[in-house]
Design an enzyme around this catalytic site. Structure first.
Site, mmCIF file in Angstrom:
data_model
loop_
_atom_site.group_PDB
_atom_site.id
_atom_site.type_symbol
_atom_site.label_atom_id
_atom_site.label_comp_id
_atom_site.label_asym_id
_atom_site.label_seq_id
_atom_site.Cartn_x
_atom_site.Cartn_y
_atom_site.Cartn_z
ATOM 1 N N ASP A 104 41.418 45.441 36.304
ATOM 2 C CA ASP A 104 42.646 44.761 35.832
ATOM 3 C C ASP A 104 42.324 43.353 36.366
ATOM 4 O O ASP A 104 42.784 42.904 37.547
ATOM 5 C CB ASP A 104 43.866 45.159 36.356
ATOM 6 C CG ASP A 104 45.016 44.346 35.733
ATOM 7 O OD1 ASP A 104 44.874 44.059 34.554
ATOM 8 O OD2 ASP A 104 45.956 44.296 36.471
ATOM 9 N N GLU A 132 40.007 45.916 31.208
ATOM 10 C CA GLU A 132 40.795 45.399 30.392
ATOM 11 C C GLU A 132 40.453 44.218 29.452
ATOM 12 O O GLU A 132 39.704 43.235 30.217
ATOM 13 C CB GLU A 132 42.227 44.969 30.766
ATOM 14 C CG GLU A 132 43.311 44.702 29.976
ATOM 15 C CD GLU A 132 44.763 44.409 30.770
ATOM 16 O OE1 GLU A 132 45.370 45.491 30.902
ATOM 17 O OE2 GLU A 132 45.093 43.502 30.902
ATOM 18 N N ASP A 161 49.202 46.012 40.156
ATOM 19 C CA ASP A 161 47.945 45.541 39.561
ATOM 20 C C ASP A 161 46.809 46.817 39.787
ATOM 21 O O ASP A 161 45.888 47.005 38.942
ATOM 22 C CB ASP A 161 47.242 44.222 40.256
ATOM 23 C CG ASP A 161 47.968 43.016 39.904
ATOM 24 O OD1 ASP A 161 48.056 42.719 38.690
ATOM 25 O OD2 ASP A 161 48.820 42.359 40.698
#
Length: 190
Positions: free
Chosen positions: A8, A67, A139
């Site tokens: 991420d 992502e 996260d």
């Protein structure tokens, strides 16, 4: 058995999550964050690169999932996020890992069942799916959710190939998937 590293990305905090997929079973291997100080951007990017490289060395993943960049309201923030993301991808490519990209909405849909899920819902479901006693930090949970999404995508793709009506079709689909996965050319958006 496949080890998947999920990332991420962020210019200040980059989450990571590592899982092992064996058939339908997902096993938690590790997660955390790479924090950068309030240094200048090039120094932060250097820290992200070093951190991702260290994680790859430690866990020896087979695949790297990250992502996709979303459109932020602040263009400067989007540019910094894109640079952090690119830095993590370069670390993976330098270790010959195939790179897979997933939209945030698809990740939330896969893990929580709702594309607009909030961070708390993602944390809860990641802990449940991976049978963790505590919720991972936000996260790290997002990174684990990305890895879970990739594992789900692999399992679904192989199921489609296995359910083909003829052996010839199965072989063609399996060969196509192996090619896509080995080259990291698989992108999913919602």
């Amino acid at each position: 058995m496949t080890i998947i590293l999920g990332i991420d990305p962020g210019s200040r905090v980059t989450g990571y999550g590592v899982i092992r997929q064996t058939g339908r079973t997902l096993e938690y291997l590790g997660s955390g964050v790479i924090r950068t100080q309030a240094d200048d951007l090039p120094t932060r990017l250097k820290r992200i690169y070093a951190g991702v490289t260290e994680i790859i060395t430690q866990f020896q993943p087979d695949m790297f999932a990250i992502e996709e960049v979303f459109l932020a309201k602040n263009p400067n923030s989007a540019l910094k996020l894109g640079q952090a993301r690119g830095t993590a991808i370069v670390a993976a490519v330098n270790r010959d890992l195939p790179v897979f990209e997933y939209a945030a909405r698809l990740v939330k849909q896969t893990v929580v069942g709702i594309g607009s899920a909030d961070k708390s819902q993602v944390q809860d479901m990641v802990a449940r799916i991976l049978k963790l006693s505590d919720k991972p930090q936000a996260d790290a949970a997002d990174a684990l959710a990305i890895a879970i999404t990739h594992a789900h995508t692999i399992r679904h793709s192989l199921h489609v190939a296995a359910s083909a009506k003829t052996t010839e079709t199965q072989e063609k689909l399996t060969a196509l998937m192996r090619t896509r996965y080995s080259r990291g050319r698989f992108r999913l958006k919602v």
